[in-house]
Scaffold this active site. Sequence first.
Site, PDB file in Angstrom:
ATOM      1  N   HIS A   1     -11.085  25.245 -99.016  1.00 37.78           N
ATOM      2  CA  HIS A   1     -11.772  25.998 -99.507  1.00 37.78           C
ATOM      3  C   HIS A   1     -11.597  26.311-101.066  1.00 37.78           C
ATOM      4  CE1 HIS A   1     -13.289  26.774 -95.528  1.00 37.78           C
ATOM      5  NE2 HIS A   1     -14.490  26.779 -96.192  1.00 37.78           N
TER       6      HIS A   1
ATOM      7  N   GLU B   1     -21.086  21.647 -87.364  1.00 39.32           N
ATOM      8  CA  GLU B   1     -19.740  21.242 -87.714  1.00 39.32           C
ATOM      9  C   GLU B   1     -18.948  21.282 -86.775  1.00 39.32           C
ATOM     10  OE1 GLU B   1     -19.183  24.039 -91.131  1.00 39.32           O
ATOM     11  OE2 GLU B   1     -20.030  26.046 -90.170  1.00 39.32           O
TER      12      GLU B   1
ATOM     13  N   ASP C   1     -15.969  20.543 -91.892  1.00 47.05           N
ATOM     14  CA  ASP C   1     -15.259  21.311 -90.488  1.00 47.05           C
ATOM     15  C   ASP C   1     -15.729  19.986 -89.521  1.00 47.05           C
ATOM     16  OD1 ASP C   1     -13.968  23.584 -90.706  1.00 47.05           O
ATOM     17  OD2 ASP C   1     -15.819  24.372 -91.227  1.00 47.05           O
TER      18      ASP C   1
ATOM     19  N   CYS D   1     -24.340  19.581 -95.889  1.00 51.22           N
ATOM     20  CA  CYS D   1     -24.074  20.170 -96.909  1.00 51.22           C
ATOM     21  C   CYS D   1     -22.364  20.343 -97.315  1.00 51.22           C
ATOM     22  CB  CYS D   1     -24.310  21.907 -97.081  1.00 51.22           C
ATOM     23  SG  CYS D   1     -23.637  22.483 -95.278  1.00 51.22           S
TER      24      CYS D   1
HETATM   25  C1  PEP Z   1     -18.531  22.581 -93.943  1.00 49.83           C
HETATM   26  O1  PEP Z   1     -17.772  22.822 -93.148  1.00 49.83           O
HETATM   27  O2  PEP Z   1     -18.601  21.259 -94.266  1.00 49.83           O
HETATM   28  C2  PEP Z   1     -19.162  23.336 -94.749  1.00 49.83           C
HETATM   29  C3  PEP Z   1     -20.291  23.110 -95.716  1.00 49.83           C
HETATM   30  O3  PEP Z   1     -18.628  24.860 -94.671  1.00 49.83           O
HETATM   31  P1  PEP Z   1     -17.282  25.143 -95.287  1.00 49.83           P
HETATM   32  O4  PEP Z   1     -16.804  24.275 -96.170  1.00 49.83           O
HETATM   33  O5  PEP Z   1     -17.725  26.278 -95.917  1.00 49.83           O
HETATM   34  O6  PEP Z   1     -16.545  25.455 -94.143  1.00 49.83           O
HETATM   35 MG    MG Z   2     -17.549  24.804 -92.397  1.00 50.40          MG
END
Ligand code: PEP
Ligand code: MG
Length: 543
Positions: free
Chosen positions: A188, A430, A454, A501
Amino acid sequence: MIEINGVSVFSGVAIGELRFLQKRRRETERVEAADSAAELERFEAARGEADMELERLCEKATKEVGEEEAAIFDVHRMMLSDPDYLEAIGGIITGEGVTAEYAVSRASETFAEMFSSMDDPYMSGRAADVRDIAERLLAKLSNGDEGRPALSAPAILAARDLSPSDTIQLEKEKTLGFVTSGGSANSHTAILARTMSIPALVNLGEKLLPEYDGHFAALDGFTGTLYIDPDAETLTAMEKKKAESAEARARLEGLKGKANVTIDGRRVKVFANVSGLADIEAVLENDAEGIGLFRSEFIYMESDCFPSEERQFEIYRRAVEKMGDREVVIRTLDIGADKQAAYFDLPHEQNPAMGMRGIRICLTRPEIFQTQLRALLRASVYGKLAIMFPMIASPREVDEAMSVMEEARESLRRQNIPFREDISVGIMIETPSAVMMSAELAERADFFSVGTNDLTQYTLAADRQNQQIERFYDARSEAVLRMIKIVADNAHAAGKWVGICGEMGADTELTEKFLRMGIDEISVSPGALLPLRRKIRSLDLSK
Ligand code: PEP
Ligand code: MG
């Protein structure tokens, strides 16, 4: 000149002074100290400073978010002068001849454990407060270093590692770039660097030494190289690269206002990922059609206590208002694993990525979820807001989440508080399980958004945080691509739209594949919007 290679997480060039931030070291080990009187004095000084700081925070919070939030700081101040607590710390310092740091940690842990074993939920909740106070005292004992990165003048920030909550608090204007010894490209922290468009390198290893603090440096986010004390030739080359990258960026500007449509006429929605209100300016600047992922957990991570319904409502309302008639998909709290906030008092786990995180916390602690859902529903009347649940693994979880949402709706109706009844509710795909159950999930949701970060981690059983296995975390995994196709087909069979996303969405090598699968929306960090739009407009799917 010293050259260190790492992994680039955001391309771009930064040139400037390197400022090495050593995170506060928590002296929790037992260390003997000969002069107990001096230790007591250090403790008293730290206590005085912590108290003054809490007083300031309390005033600031009262002004900015209201008395209710501010009350927590008063509670902390009261605890800081609690005679039993102070006696325990003093007793350990003098009785055992140890440092103030050790005494603070040990006494605080004893008190925290005592609180958490109490049946009364209010009292057991105080354990987190004691730990919070201990953190503050330890920060003061280590010369006021808050452990939070701060730069006094623009510089390239260097650190062993940065947590997501450190990163979100960076001052963008002063952070020319950042480099870390550890860290992975899928974490992150890396995603935040991309969202904030800060050139950044991770995983530079042990060669990145604190003694380079104050040295001049050039960061090449295209090749993943950091040059310390660059020679004249390298510096000229880096300056040229920087200017070229600014020019390339300027050329992309011409895409603004143009439709996101392929040569053969396929339209795709190009949305943006944000971590908070501060990113919305960049979203508008890059002309995104909407926000496809608002990571709401950062509101919690930037706060020292649970953000109230009122505070969250204000943030969500401002987000949808700023975006006008464009859609804003707000993901409900996805805290846990690498995204931590001390006051949640989450358990220490062996496998945090597979533990208490995301929707699991919300379903286990519905009072937290209710507060957020009420705030979101209330904000829905001010714009085009959609809600999205993270980390779903089964239809049952969606049913449970929907029923907490229904309770939130019911409570608003009872109070005659307006909200949009027809709000769109989607889920993130995910987990591999969500892929396999996507037909059933599509009956329950208005849309899907594939979280490939994820989904890749769980499909390949490769921890996205672990830099050692980065080569096994295949960011273009064929298995994941096939899964996305299954998800798209199941969504469309139920008449629902499907987006992406995760970071895969920004990989323009994959854009054509996604469009051929029928993906309806792609949401990427603001800096990746224009390159993605250029790619879409260059494709001809009829060929
Ligand atoms: C993902 O897991 O692709 C996602 C968009 O959520 P995050 O990266 O915040 O876990
Ligand atoms: Mg995620």
